[in-house]
Structures are given as structure tokens and as C-alpha cells.
Design an enzyme around this catalytic site. Structure first.
Site, short mmCIF file in Angstrom:
data_model
loop_
_atom_site.label_atom_id
_atom_site.label_comp_id
_atom_site.label_asym_id
_atom_site.label_seq_id
_atom_site.Cartn_x
_atom_site.Cartn_y
_atom_site.Cartn_z
N GLN A 1 -7.01 -0.83 5.35
CA GLN A 1 -7.56 -1.53 6.51
C GLN A 1 -8.99 -2.02 6.28
O GLN A 1 -9.56 -2.68 7.14
CB GLN A 1 -7.53 -0.62 7.75
CG GLN A 1 -6.16 -0.19 8.18
CD GLN A 1 -5.31 -1.34 8.76
OE1 GLN A 1 -5.82 -2.43 9.04
NE2 GLN A 1 -4.02 -1.10 8.94
N HIS B 1 -1.05 -8.02 3.02
CA HIS B 1 -0.69 -8.48 4.37
C HIS B 1 -1.58 -7.96 5.49
O HIS B 1 -1.36 -8.26 6.66
CB HIS B 1 0.80 -8.19 4.66
CG HIS B 1 1.11 -6.78 5.03
ND1 HIS B 1 1.24 -6.37 6.34
CD2 HIS B 1 1.37 -5.69 4.28
CE1 HIS B 1 1.56 -5.08 6.36
NE2 HIS B 1 1.64 -4.65 5.12
N CYS C 1 7.32 5.53 17.37
CA CYS C 1 8.73 5.78 17.65
C CYS C 1 9.39 6.32 16.40
O CYS C 1 9.41 5.66 15.37
CB CYS C 1 9.42 4.49 18.06
SG CYS C 1 8.83 3.90 19.65
N ALA D 1 0.82 -1.22 0.00
CA ALA D 1 0.00 0.00 0.00
C ALA D 1 0.85 1.27 0.00
O ALA D 1 0.44 2.29 -0.54
CB ALA D 1 -0.94 0.00 1.20
C1 LIG Z 1 -3.81 2.75 6.21
C2 LIG Z 1 -2.51 2.18 5.76
N1 LIG Z 1 -1.95 2.60 4.63
C3 LIG Z 1 -0.79 2.10 4.19
C4 LIG Z 1 -0.09 1.15 4.88
C5 LIG Z 1 1.20 0.62 4.35
O1 LIG Z 1 1.01 -0.64 3.77
P1 LIG Z 1 2.23 -1.55 3.29
O2 LIG Z 1 2.82 -2.12 4.53
O3 LIG Z 1 1.61 -2.60 2.41
O4 LIG Z 1 3.16 -0.69 2.52
C6 LIG Z 1 -0.62 0.69 6.08
C7 LIG Z 1 0.11 -0.31 6.91
O5 LIG Z 1 0.68 -0.01 7.90
C8 LIG Z 1 -1.86 1.21 6.54
O6 LIG Z 1 -2.42 0.81 7.69
#
Ligand SMILES: Cc1ncc(COP(=O)(O)O)c(C=O)c1O
Length: 393
Positions: free
Chosen positions: A178, A200, A326, A70
Site C-alpha cells: 500500500q 494494481h 466475509c 503481492a
Molecule cells: C497489504 C497487502 N498485501 C498484499 C496484498 C495482496 O496483493 P495482490 O492482490 O497483488 O496479491 C494486498 C491486496 O489486497 C495488500 O493490501
């Protein structure tokens, strides 16, 4: 170990692993190798997976582009639109509570000369539709609003946002990382033109994601950010991650079948978790809208307790996430919770519980007991809590 950190990542479903396995050794073909049977097999496997992912979100298979996750999809959408539609304008509207993958891509867009408006949210985590409409200008080329928040689970009213963007002829992008695979999520119906998500977070493997790009009414285009062999219709070059994509497809097919029942089960587990925590732990309260939210997420503030300390106390037994992030230099309060009006101390006292497909009721009960004990222990040695109990400000 009780795993209630499913918004960080979900375990890979064993059915997904099984579907992926042949593509590591027995069928090693490159989906772009057009000259032999192993290449054709890989191409066919990617084709089927693309259809499975497209079916989950109700779009045409050719509108799904595979990426590495993402983060890449968010970056491709934002930077790709900026580059492609520059002649029309350079203004982007987004929200203060977006994921860093969107916020940092917007910051980069600003460095490249774009102007970005960051919308506020109310105490429930929702944007104001009037403010959104006011923020859109003739030179606005993109509105980016996340579908469901990763920290609080709060769902933005995407249908209404889509209507406003359509009225003003602006492209709408949504980070639905999500949401996809958890509750029905149909970009076309909501008027969303671009949508980022990842395997994932829905029981698929890490390192594979997707970007939905609407290809008709209107036909959206993008400037590619990775150049090479012209894979994925030229939007994203690079050898396809065939095992990962097959796993993503299987995860999508499972979600489509099981999501509705699973959402009901998770919502009742989450409600049980909240009821018990509010009953058993004084000074605890929910962050985020009580109804407009995902079924499996609960973000709770425990007054006068540093959530980092609670997690340190039981980190071997229970996996949760705190209302802090963090950075290399320090522990920052969550930008999502502070945007909702929480004071720094309140954000630091918040914990995110994200349940998942493999969460059992007994585990939730055990987690409640662990958190209650942790909070009580910390408060027992806290003069601030004693003063609070005694009614002192
Ligand atoms: C809302 C949202 N966008 C983007 C990401 C990033 O996704 P990815 O780990 O597949 O790059 C996450 C994951 O932490 C997320 O919760």
C-alpha cells in the site's frame, strides 16, 4: 459511481494502458526467446520496466523479481527464507495486523515446523519496538512487518525496525503493497532485505507484482517456490507477463514523477473528508494513528451503525470497504481493528475510505453526504441509538 476503494485496487492509469497495448498483439514475443527480434524486444521491454520499478524504490534492477502479485511475493519471501535459512533457525516474528497473505503464509510456515511470534499493536495500530526486540531470539531467521496497513493506512516505523533487525543479524521483510508509489519507500535505507508490492495498487494492471531481494550487504538468498525454466534468476520460474510488467514499469515511472504532489493533494482531501464527517455525523471517530499514516486512507467508526448495512444502502452509488471480512461461513470483524482493541461491534461499525489519483473533491463531498444520510437512516430505526442519545449505557 464514486470510487473510494483504492486500497482494494486502483484503476489502471490510461498512460499505463497505452504503454501496455503494443505488447498484446504487435510485439507478442516471449522475453525468454533469445533467437529472434520479437523475443529481444520483449526482453528489452522487461529490462526497462525492471529499471523503472527499481528506480522508484531506489534499488538495483537485478534486485527486483517479478511475480504475479503481492500475495505471491509475500509467500515467496516467507516460505523461501524458511527453507533457505532452516539450518540457522526456524523462528519468525510478525504482527497481528498483517495482511492475510503474510498471516496465512506464516500459518503454513508453522505447519512446516516453524515457530511464529505474533506481535500485538497499540490502540493506534503501532507495534512496540521494545516488544519487537524482546521477541527476537538467536534462532530468529525473519522479521516480517508491513510498511503501511491496508485497512487503516498506519505506517510502522520501518527505519527503527530495520535498526533493531540489523543489531540482531535478522532478515527483515516488509509488505509495502500500500506504500510503494504513494509515498517515498526505500528498503535499502530502512534496512529492509525483502519487500513485496504489486502493480494494481499503484495504477498498474492486476496480476503482476514484485519482490525486492537485497543482493549485497548482505546478499540475501531464497529457496524458489515455483520451479521450471529458471526465470528471474531462478527465484521464480514461469513465462514473464510482458504486457503486465511493462505496465508496472510505466506506473512506477509515473508515480516517481507525480507522487510527492499527489500525496499532498490526497492528504488535504482526506483531512477534509474527516473534518466534515466528524462535524456532520455524531459518534464518528478515526481508527489508527493520526500522523503516522498514509495520506489517502481514513478508517472511521460510526457508533451503533453496522457498516455492512450502510454499504448495502448506497453500494450502487459509492464504493467503500467495511471493517469486516466475509469468509465462507460468516462475516468476521476485521482482525486489524480487533487487534487495535476495538470491540467486535465497533469493528463492524467501521468504514474504510481510500482515495486515489482520480478522486475529485466534488466526489468526496458527495460521499460525505451519502454516508451521513446512510448513517442517519439506519440510526433513525435503531433503538440502541435512541438509548445512546438518551444517555443510557
Ligand atoms: C497489504 C497487502 N498485501 C498484499 C496484498 C495482496 O496483493 P495482490 O492482490 O497483488 O496479491 C494486498 C491486496 O489486497 C495488500 O493490501
Amino acid at each position: 459511481m464514486i470510487y473510494l476503494d483504492n486500497n482494494a485496487t486502483t484503476p489502471c492509469d490510461p498512460r499505463v494502458i497505452e504503454a501496455m497495448l503494443p505488447h498484446f498483439y504487435e510485439q507478442p514475443g516471449n522475453a525468454a526467446s533469445r533467437n529472434h527480434a520479437l523475443g529481444w524486444l520483449a526482453e528489452q521491454a522487461v529490462h526497462s520496466a525492471r529499471q523503472q520499478v527499481a528506480d522508484l524504490i531506489g534499488v538495483a534492477a537485478k534486485e527486483v523479481i517479478f511475480t504475479s502479485g503481492a500475495t505471491e511475493s509475500d509467500n515467496l519471501a516467507i516460505k523461501g527464507v524458511l527453507q533457505q535459512y532452516r539450518r540457522k533457525g526456524n523462528h519468525i516474528v510478525t504482527v497481528k495486523t498483517e495482511h492475510k497473505a503474510v498471516l496465512d503464509a506464516c500459518a503454513q510456515a508453522e505447519r512446516l515446523g516453524a515457530e511464529v511470534t505474533y506481535l500485538e499493536v497499540d490502540e493506534h495500530g503501532l507495534i512496540d519496538l521494545g516488544e519487537l526486540e524482546e521477541a527476537i531470539r538467536p534462532d530468529t531467521i525473519l522479521v516480517s512487518v508491513m510498511w503501511g496497513n491496508n485497512e487503516t493506512g498506519v505506517l510502522q516505523p520501518m527505519q527503527a525496525i530495520g535498526g533493531i533487525c540489523e543489531k540482531h543479524g535478522t532478515l527483515l521483510m516488509s509488505d509495502a503493497t500500500q506504500v510503494v508509489g504513494k509515498i517515498p519507500c526505500h528498503p535499502e535505507e530502512a534496512g529492509v532485505h525483502l519487500m513485496a508490492f504489486t502493480a494494481h495498487k499503484m495504477y498498474g494492471p492486476k496480476g503482476v507484482g514484485a519482490l525486492y531481494i537485497r543482493r549485497r550487504q548482505p546478499k540475501v538468498s531464497l529457496a524458489a517456490q515455483l520451479h521450471g525454466g529458471g526465470h528471474e534468476q531462478g527465484f521464480r520460474s514461469g513465462t514473464l507477463n510482458v504486457p503486465g510488467i511493462v505496465g508496472f514499469g510505466e506506473a512506477a515511472a509515473i508515480a516517481k514523477k507525480e507522487m510527492q504532489e499527489e500525496a499532498g493533494r490526497l492528504a488535504s482531501l482526506r483531512d477534509h473528508l474527516e473534518e466534515q464527517l466528524f462535524q456532520q455525523v455524531a459518534g464518528s471517530r478515526r481508527n489508527g494513528h493520526v500522523e503516522q499514516r498514509l495520506p489517502h486512507v481514513s478508517n472511521i467508526a460510526f457508533q451503533h451503525v453496522e457498516s455492512e448495512r450502510v454499504m448495502m444502502a448506497f453500494g450502487q452509488k459509492l464504493a467503500l470497504s467495511s471493517g469486516s471480512a466475509c469468509t465462507s461461513a460468516s462475516v468476521e470483524p476485521s482482525h486489524v481493528l480487533t487487534a487495535m482493541g476495538l470491540a467486535t461491534a465497533e469493528a463492524h461499525s467501521s468504514l474504510r475510505f481510500s482515495l486515489g489519483r482520480f478522486t475529485k473533491r466534488e466526489e468526496v463531498d458527495e460521499a460525505i453526504a451519502i454516508v451521513r444520510e446512510g448513517v442517519e437512516q439506519i440510526r433513525a430505526s435503531s433503538p440502541v441509538w435512541e438509548m445512546h442519545k438518551a444517555g443510557e449505557p
